[in-house]
Design a protein around this motif. Structure first.
Motif, mmCIF file in Angstrom:
data_model
loop_
_atom_site.group_PDB
_atom_site.id
_atom_site.type_symbol
_atom_site.label_atom_id
_atom_site.label_comp_id
_atom_site.label_asym_id
_atom_site.label_seq_id
_atom_site.Cartn_x
_atom_site.Cartn_y
_atom_site.Cartn_z
ATOM 1 N N PRO A 49 32.452 -7.964 -10.925
ATOM 2 C CA PRO A 49 33.336 -8.606 -9.949
ATOM 3 C C PRO A 49 32.866 -9.970 -9.466
ATOM 4 C CG PRO A 49 32.101 -6.809 -8.938
ATOM 5 C CD PRO A 49 31.854 -6.718 -10.412
ATOM 6 N N ASP A 50 31.572 -10.240 -9.608
ATOM 7 C CA ASP A 50 31.024 -11.499 -9.101
ATOM 8 C C ASP A 50 30.681 -12.489 -10.209
ATOM 9 O OD1 ASP A 50 31.024 -10.669 -6.327
ATOM 10 O OD2 ASP A 50 29.335 -9.382 -6.834
ATOM 11 N N VAL A 51 31.136 -12.201 -11.433
ATOM 12 C CA VAL A 51 30.859 -13.084 -12.568
ATOM 13 C C VAL A 51 32.064 -13.980 -12.824
ATOM 14 C CG1 VAL A 51 30.339 -13.178 -15.039
ATOM 15 C CG2 VAL A 51 29.300 -11.405 -13.617
ATOM 16 N N GLU A 52 31.818 -15.267 -12.999
ATOM 17 C CA GLU A 52 32.891 -16.214 -13.314
ATOM 18 C C GLU A 52 33.451 -15.882 -14.693
ATOM 19 O OE1 GLU A 52 35.461 -19.487 -12.816
ATOM 20 O OE2 GLU A 52 34.096 -18.561 -11.366
ATOM 21 N N LEU A 53 34.771 -15.674 -14.752
ATOM 22 C CA LEU A 53 35.390 -15.289 -16.013
ATOM 23 C C LEU A 53 35.656 -16.500 -16.900
ATOM 24 C CD1 LEU A 53 38.085 -12.669 -14.876
ATOM 25 C CD2 LEU A 53 35.793 -12.246 -15.756
ATOM 26 N N PRO A 54 35.595 -16.317 -18.221
ATOM 27 C CA PRO A 54 36.018 -17.391 -19.135
ATOM 28 C C PRO A 54 37.481 -17.733 -18.895
ATOM 29 C CG PRO A 54 34.829 -15.663 -20.315
ATOM 30 C CD PRO A 54 35.095 -15.133 -18.940
ATOM 31 N N ASP A 55 37.883 -18.923 -19.300
ATOM 32 C CA ASP A 55 39.238 -19.407 -19.028
ATOM 33 C C ASP A 55 40.313 -18.488 -19.603
ATOM 34 O OD1 ASP A 55 38.368 -20.069 -21.595
ATOM 35 O OD2 ASP A 55 39.687 -21.792 -21.748
ATOM 36 N N TYR A 56 40.064 -17.886 -20.755
ATOM 37 C CA TYR A 56 41.090 -17.075 -21.406
ATOM 38 C C TYR A 56 41.305 -15.729 -20.721
ATOM 39 C CZ TYR A 56 36.943 -15.005 -23.621
ATOM 40 O OH TYR A 56 35.714 -14.413 -23.852
ATOM 41 N N SER A 152 52.160 -10.296 -23.457
ATOM 42 C CA SER A 152 51.702 -11.493 -24.167
ATOM 43 C C SER A 152 50.340 -11.966 -23.677
ATOM 44 C CB SER A 152 52.728 -12.620 -24.021
ATOM 45 O OG SER A 152 52.943 -12.931 -22.657
ATOM 46 N N ALA A 153 50.031 -11.708 -22.401
ATOM 47 C CA ALA A 153 48.747 -12.140 -21.857
ATOM 48 C C ALA A 153 47.596 -11.395 -22.523
ATOM 49 C CB ALA A 153 48.712 -11.915 -20.345
ATOM 50 N N PHE A 154 47.782 -10.107 -22.805
ATOM 51 C CA PHE A 154 46.735 -9.311 -23.431
ATOM 52 C C PHE A 154 46.598 -9.665 -24.908
ATOM 53 C CE2 PHE A 154 48.734 -6.615 -20.110
ATOM 54 C CZ PHE A 154 47.746 -6.791 -19.165
ATOM 55 N N THR A 155 47.741 -9.919 -25.548
ATOM 56 C CA THR A 155 47.707 -10.336 -26.954
ATOM 57 C C THR A 155 46.930 -11.638 -27.098
ATOM 58 O OG1 THR A 155 49.851 -9.297 -27.369
ATOM 59 C CG2 THR A 155 49.113 -10.943 -28.955
ATOM 60 N N GLN A 156 47.191 -12.571 -26.202
ATOM 61 C CA GLN A 156 46.508 -13.867 -26.250
ATOM 62 C C GLN A 156 45.016 -13.710 -25.974
ATOM 63 O OE1 GLN A 156 48.280 -16.839 -23.754
ATOM 64 N NE2 GLN A 156 46.683 -18.343 -24.129
ATOM 65 N N LEU A 157 44.658 -12.881 -25.015
ATOM 66 C CA LEU A 157 43.243 -12.660 -24.689
ATOM 67 C C LEU A 157 42.501 -12.109 -25.906
ATOM 68 C CD1 LEU A 157 41.909 -10.845 -21.508
ATOM 69 C CD2 LEU A 157 40.949 -10.410 -23.737
ATOM 70 N N LEU A 158 43.047 -11.071 -26.522
ATOM 71 C CA LEU A 158 42.378 -10.441 -27.657
ATOM 72 C C LEU A 158 42.298 -11.383 -28.853
ATOM 73 C CD1 LEU A 158 44.005 -6.901 -27.389
ATOM 74 C CD2 LEU A 158 41.700 -7.571 -26.684
ATOM 75 N N VAL A 161 39.451 -13.959 -28.242
ATOM 76 C CA VAL A 161 38.121 -13.402 -28.481
ATOM 77 C C VAL A 161 37.864 -13.288 -29.982
ATOM 78 C CG1 VAL A 161 36.659 -11.369 -28.208
ATOM 79 C CG2 VAL A 161 38.067 -12.162 -26.298
ATOM 80 N N ARG A 162 38.846 -12.779 -30.710
ATOM 81 C CA ARG A 162 38.700 -12.625 -32.165
ATOM 82 C C ARG A 162 38.504 -13.987 -32.835
ATOM 83 N NH1 ARG A 162 40.145 -8.407 -35.557
ATOM 84 N NH2 ARG A 162 41.183 -7.320 -33.816
ATOM 85 N N ASN A 163 39.311 -14.967 -32.429
ATOM 86 C CA ASN A 163 39.237 -16.297 -33.047
ATOM 87 C C ASN A 163 37.916 -16.995 -32.747
ATOM 88 O OD1 ASN A 163 41.794 -15.962 -34.091
ATOM 89 N ND2 ASN A 163 42.817 -17.052 -32.432
ATOM 90 N N ARG A 164 37.388 -16.802 -31.547
ATOM 91 C CA ARG A 164 36.132 -17.455 -31.202
ATOM 92 C C ARG A 164 34.956 -16.816 -31.943
ATOM 93 N NH1 ARG A 164 36.577 -19.637 -24.901
ATOM 94 N NH2 ARG A 164 38.633 -20.594 -25.184
ATOM 95 N N ALA A 165 35.005 -15.510 -32.115
ATOM 96 C CA ALA A 165 33.961 -14.849 -32.911
ATOM 97 C C ALA A 165 34.016 -15.327 -34.356
ATOM 98 C CB ALA A 165 34.144 -13.338 -32.843
ATOM 99 N N LEU A 166 35.227 -15.479 -34.878
ATOM 100 C CA LEU A 166 35.396 -15.970 -36.250
ATOM 101 C C LEU A 166 34.890 -17.400 -36.385
ATOM 102 C CD1 LEU A 166 36.504 -15.795 -39.135
ATOM 103 C CD2 LEU A 166 38.755 -16.422 -38.227
ATOM 104 N N SER A 167 35.273 -18.272 -35.464
ATOM 105 C CA SER A 167 34.842 -19.676 -35.511
ATOM 106 C C SER A 167 33.327 -19.786 -35.441
ATOM 107 C CB SER A 167 35.483 -20.461 -34.359
ATOM 108 O OG SER A 167 36.886 -20.505 -34.496
ATOM 109 N N LEU A 168 32.708 -18.964 -34.593
ATOM 110 C CA LEU A 168 31.252 -18.985 -34.486
ATOM 111 C C LEU A 168 30.603 -18.595 -35.810
ATOM 112 C CD1 LEU A 168 28.644 -19.154 -32.804
ATOM 113 C CD2 LEU A 168 28.950 -16.720 -32.286
#
Length: 270
Positions: A49-56, A152-158, A161-168
Motif C-alpha cells: 500500500p505504501d509503494v509507488e506504483l508504475p505508471d501502467y 480494457s484497463a486490465f488487458t492493457q496492464l497485462l 507487463v508482457r511487452n516490457r519483459a519481452l523488450s528487456l
C-alpha cells in the motif's frame, strides 16, 4: 537459455503471465540485479500500500453511487462528479490504483463478460462523510458508492507487463548474448549496462525506489546544491554507469567549480 525462454513465453499470448515473471525472477538472480528482482516479485505478489506504483498500474476510474430518499424514492448508478468532492478526495472519482498480483487480473479476464468490470467500493467512512454533502434534490442521501474499472484497463496492464519483459529479454540478448554462462560472468561494465537496460525497458527511464514505508521517483528528486554525494547517488540509482559518474566527478574537480554553480567556469586561484 533463460532469455530465449522469456522471449518464447512473452510472445505466446496463451502463456500465463506469472510464468513469464517467474522466468524474469530467475534472470534477476542470475544477473544479481535487485531492481529486476523487486519488479518481478511485485508483479507476482502485488504491490504494498505504501509503494509507488508504475505508471501502467494507474487506471482512469469514475465513481457511481446509489441514493435513497423519503417515501421510497431512490436513484441508482448515478455518476458522482469529481468536482462535487473535497479536493483531497477527488481521486476517488478519477482514477484507481491497481496493486494486485497479475494473476488476479488474468483470472478476472477469464470471467464471463458481464463480470469483467471490477468495482472498488468506497469505505464506509467515505460514504458516511458524503451522505448529506452531495448536491442531490428531494432529500436523497448517498447509501453506497464505488469506482468502476473497465476490462480494457486490465488487458492493457497485462500486455504492458508482457511487452516490457519481452523488450528487456530482446535488448539483453543483443547486448550480452543468450548464453546463460555469459550472463553469470558479466564484467563490471556489462553489469552497469544491464542496469541501464532494466531501467529503460522495465521502468521506461523512471525508477521507483522504496525504503520501508517510503517511496519516491528518481526523476522527481530535489537535489541540494553543493551536495555531490547526493547527486552521484541519484545518477547511479537512475541507471547511469559508475564510470560515467566518476568521469563527471573528475571533470567537476578539474573545473574547481562547486556543485550548483555553472560548469565551465574555473575558479581563480590566488
Amino acid at each position: 537459455m533463460i532469455l530465449d525462454d522469456i522471449i518464447a513465453l512473452a510472445t505466446d499470448n496463451t502463456a500465463v503471465l506469472a510464468v513469464v515473471l517467474r522466468k524474469c525472477l530467475v534472470l534477476a538472480h542470475v544477473l544479481k540485479n535487485d531492481r529486476l528482482k523487486s519488479w518481478a516479485q511485485s508483479e507476482l505478489n502485488g504491490y504494498g500500500p505504501d509503494v509507488e506504483l508504475p505508471d501502467y498500474r494507474k487506471s482512469a476510474a469514475g465513481a457511481k453511487g446509489n441514493f435513497m430518499g423519503p417515501f421510497g424514492s431512490a436513484l441508482n448508478n448515478f455518476i458522482i462528479l469529481p468536482q462535487t468532492l473535497d479536493e483531497g478526495d477527488r481521486h476517488h472519482a478519477q482514477y484507481a490504483l491497481l496493486n494486485q498480483a497479475v494473476a488476479a487480473y488474468e483470472d478476472l479476464l477469464g470471467l464471463p463478460a458481464e463480470k469483467r468490470t471490477l468495482r472498488l467500493p468506497w469505505s464506509n467512512g467515505m460514504i458516511g462523510y458524503y451522505m448529506n454533502r452531495l448536491p442531490m434534490s428531494g432529500g436523497l442521501q448517498l447509501v453506497d458508492a464505488w469506482q468502476e474499472i473497465p476490462r480494457s484497463a486490465f488487458t492493457q496492464l497485462l500486455d504492458t507487463v508482457r511487452n516490457r519483459a519481452l523488450s528487456l529479454a530482446l535488448e539483453l540478448k543483443d547486448e550480452v548474448g543468450d548464453d546463460d554462462t555469459a550472463l553469470k560472468q558479466l564484467s563490471q561494465t556489462s553489469t552497469e549496462k544491464v542496469e541501464q537496460t532494466v531501467v529503460q525497458q522495465i521502468f521506461q527511464g523512471t525508477v521507483y525506489l522504496a525504503s520501508g514505508n517510503a517511496s519516491m521517483q528518481v526523476q522527481n528528486n530535489t537535489l541540494t546544491p553543493g551536495d555531490w554525494n547526493q547527486l552521484a547517488k541519484t545518477l547511479s540509482n537512475a541507471g547511469i554507469a559508475s564510470t560515467a559518474v566518476e568521469e563527471l566527478s573528475q571533470e567537476i574537480a578539474a573545473e574547481k567549480t562547486p556543485i550548483g554553480s555553472p560548469l565551465g567556469t574555473r575558479s581563480e586561484e590566488h
